[in-house]
Motif scaffolding. Structure first.
Motif, PDB file in Angstrom:
ATOM      1  N   GLY A 250       0.758  -1.242   0.000  1.00  0.00           N
ATOM      2  CA  GLY A 250       0.000   0.000   0.000  1.00  0.00           C
ATOM      3  C   GLY A 250       0.787   1.290   0.000  1.00  0.00           C
ATOM      4  N   SER A 251       2.094   1.219   0.067  1.00  0.00           N
ATOM      5  CA  SER A 251       2.881   2.456   0.076  1.00  0.00           C
ATOM      6  C   SER A 251       2.829   3.144  -1.280  1.00  0.00           C
ATOM      7  CB  SER A 251       4.337   2.162   0.446  1.00  0.00           C
ATOM      8  OG  SER A 251       4.416   1.734   1.778  1.00  0.00           O
ATOM      9  N   LYS A 252       3.003   4.449  -1.241  1.00  0.00           N
ATOM     10  CA  LYS A 252       2.881   5.239  -2.469  1.00  0.00           C
ATOM     11  C   LYS A 252       4.102   5.141  -3.369  1.00  0.00           C
ATOM     12  CE  LYS A 252      -0.438   8.376  -0.499  1.00  0.00           C
ATOM     13  NZ  LYS A 252      -0.844   9.723  -0.214  1.00  0.00           N
ATOM     14  N   THR A 253       5.282   5.098  -2.777  1.00  0.00           N
ATOM     15  CA  THR A 253       6.480   5.100  -3.619  1.00  0.00           C
ATOM     16  C   THR A 253       7.031   3.689  -3.797  1.00  0.00           C
ATOM     17  OG1 THR A 253       8.061   5.370  -1.817  1.00  0.00           O
ATOM     18  CG2 THR A 253       7.074   7.392  -2.726  1.00  0.00           C
ATOM     19  N   LEU A 254       7.674   3.480  -4.911  1.00  0.00           N
ATOM     20  CA  LEU A 254       8.293   2.193  -5.224  1.00  0.00           C
ATOM     21  C   LEU A 254       9.362   1.844  -4.193  1.00  0.00           C
ATOM     22  CD1 LEU A 254       8.645  -0.168  -7.252  1.00  0.00           C
ATOM     23  CD2 LEU A 254      10.384   1.237  -8.361  1.00  0.00           C
ATOM     24  N   LEU A 255      10.146   2.815  -3.799  1.00  0.00           N
ATOM     25  CA  LEU A 255      11.204   2.586  -2.827  1.00  0.00           C
ATOM     26  C   LEU A 255      10.643   2.084  -1.496  1.00  0.00           C
ATOM     27  CD1 LEU A 255      14.241   2.757  -2.298  1.00  0.00           C
ATOM     28  CD2 LEU A 255      13.890   5.101  -1.531  1.00  0.00           C
ATOM     29  N   GLN A 256       9.560   2.681  -1.026  1.00  0.00           N
ATOM     30  CA  GLN A 256       8.933   2.233   0.221  1.00  0.00           C
ATOM     31  C   GLN A 256       8.389   0.818   0.076  1.00  0.00           C
ATOM     32  OE1 GLN A 256       6.032   5.346   0.841  1.00  0.00           O
ATOM     33  NE2 GLN A 256       7.229   6.213   2.516  1.00  0.00           N
ATOM     34  N   ARG A 257       7.727   0.522  -1.033  1.00  0.00           N
ATOM     35  CA  ARG A 257       7.172  -0.825  -1.246  1.00  0.00           C
ATOM     36  C   ARG A 257       8.279  -1.866  -1.237  1.00  0.00           C
ATOM     37  NH1 ARG A 257       4.026   1.986  -5.052  1.00  0.00           N
ATOM     38  NH2 ARG A 257       5.256   1.133  -6.779  1.00  0.00           N
ATOM     39  N   LYS A 258       9.369  -1.580  -1.939  1.00  0.00           N
ATOM     40  CA  LYS A 258      10.484  -2.532  -2.004  1.00  0.00           C
ATOM     41  C   LYS A 258      11.182  -2.668  -0.654  1.00  0.00           C
ATOM     42  CE  LYS A 258       9.761  -3.473  -6.196  1.00  0.00           C
ATOM     43  NZ  LYS A 258       9.004  -4.675  -6.501  1.00  0.00           N
ATOM     44  N   PHE A 259      11.327  -1.578   0.083  1.00  0.00           N
ATOM     45  CA  PHE A 259      11.947  -1.640   1.401  1.00  0.00           C
ATOM     46  C   PHE A 259      11.156  -2.564   2.323  1.00  0.00           C
ATOM     47  CE2 PHE A 259      12.093  -0.165   5.795  1.00  0.00           C
ATOM     48  CZ  PHE A 259      13.435  -0.354   6.065  1.00  0.00           C
ATOM     49  N   PHE A 260       9.855  -2.395   2.380  1.00  0.00           N
ATOM     50  CA  PHE A 260       9.048  -3.219   3.277  1.00  0.00           C
ATOM     51  C   PHE A 260       8.922  -4.652   2.781  1.00  0.00           C
ATOM     52  CE2 PHE A 260       7.631   1.002   4.742  1.00  0.00           C
ATOM     53  CZ  PHE A 260       7.877   0.828   6.092  1.00  0.00           C
ATOM     54  N   TYR A 261       8.997  -4.845   1.463  1.00  0.00           N
ATOM     55  CA  TYR A 261       8.907  -6.195   0.916  1.00  0.00           C
ATOM     56  C   TYR A 261      10.092  -7.054   1.348  1.00  0.00           C
ATOM     57  CZ  TYR A 261       8.497 -10.060  -2.337  1.00  0.00           C
ATOM     58  OH  TYR A 261       8.380 -11.316  -2.865  1.00  0.00           O
ATOM     59  N   LEU A 262      11.241  -6.475   1.500  1.00  0.00           N
ATOM     60  CA  LEU A 262      12.422  -7.269   1.832  1.00  0.00           C
ATOM     61  C   LEU A 262      12.282  -7.994   3.164  1.00  0.00           C
ATOM     62  CD1 LEU A 262      15.079  -6.551   3.843  1.00  0.00           C
ATOM     63  CD2 LEU A 262      14.946  -4.454   2.590  1.00  0.00           C
ATOM     64  N   PHE A 263      11.419  -7.518   4.065  1.00  0.00           N
ATOM     65  CA  PHE A 263      11.210  -8.189   5.348  1.00  0.00           C
ATOM     66  C   PHE A 263      10.195  -9.325   5.256  1.00  0.00           C
ATOM     67  CE2 PHE A 263      12.676  -3.922   6.492  1.00  0.00           C
ATOM     68  CZ  PHE A 263      13.762  -4.261   7.258  1.00  0.00           C
ATOM     69  N   THR A 264       9.615  -9.515   4.090  1.00  0.00           N
ATOM     70  CA  THR A 264       8.618 -10.578   3.922  1.00  0.00           C
ATOM     71  C   THR A 264       9.116 -11.710   3.031  1.00  0.00           C
ATOM     72  OG1 THR A 264       7.583  -9.539   1.992  1.00  0.00           O
ATOM     73  CG2 THR A 264       6.768  -8.886   4.161  1.00  0.00           C
ATOM     74  N   CYS A 265      10.255 -11.547   2.401  1.00  0.00           N
ATOM     75  CA  CYS A 265      10.794 -12.515   1.447  1.00  0.00           C
ATOM     76  C   CYS A 265      12.118 -13.058   1.987  1.00  0.00           C
ATOM     77  CB  CYS A 265      10.996 -11.824   0.097  1.00  0.00           C
ATOM     78  SG  CYS A 265      11.966 -12.749  -1.094  1.00  0.00           S
ATOM     79  N   GLU A 266      12.157 -14.362   2.268  1.00  0.00           N
ATOM     80  CA  GLU A 266      13.386 -14.919   2.851  1.00  0.00           C
ATOM     81  C   GLU A 266      14.574 -14.815   1.899  1.00  0.00           C
ATOM     82  OE1 GLU A 266      11.495 -18.598   1.005  1.00  0.00           O
ATOM     83  OE2 GLU A 266      10.732 -16.993   2.256  1.00  0.00           O
TER      84      GLU A 266
END
Length: 138
Positions: free
Chosen positions: A43-59
């Motif tokens: 749900g984050s607006k920027t690509l950088l924020q989405r990718k930053f938070f995604y890294l904590f969900t993908c082993e």
């Protein structure tokens, strides 16, 4: 460091990397922060924020960052004593750690399946005993 010792370190250092990456991305203890990160990664607006938070969900993704941390702490390098050794060790450690996590996942799924099969058999046994009158509910 001799190549045999470098290989030993490769397989040993991958264990805590895999452990940390798996624990953060899968285990119940980090469920709430992980759910927060999943929500932010979608749900984050920027690509950088989405990718930053995604890294904590993908082993797989997270294991790269854990590996970088371990390389910084241990100064481990593979084959070469300069920056090339760090690059090779980075991707080698990530790969071995992900093999460990995949094996752990297969083992865990197998154990869950065995438990589910045992639970089903136990329920079927209870049903048969209840139908014949041999079973008294505790």
């Amino acid at each position: 460091m001799q190549i045999a010792q470098q290989i030993q370190f490769l397989f040993l250092l991958a264990i805590p990397i895999a452990c940390i990456a798996w624990t953060v991305t899968h285990e119940e203890i980090f469920k709430e922060p992980r759910e927060f990160c999943i929500e932010k990664s979608r749900g984050s607006k920027t690509l950088l924020q989405r990718k930053f938070f995604y890294l904590f969900t993908c082993e797989y993704c997270f294991s790269h960052y854990i590996t970088l941390l371990f390389l910084w702490i241990t100064r481990y390098h593979l084959l070469f004593a300069d920056w090339r050794g760090y690059i090779i060790s980075l991707f080698s450690l990530v790969w071995i750690a992900n093999v460990y996590m995949s094996l752990f996942n297969l083992l865990r799924v197998g154990m869950k399946k065995e438990k589910m099969d045992a639970d089903i058999q136990e329920e079927e046994l209870k049903e048969r005993k209840t139908k014949t009158g041999d079973y008294i509910e505790p």
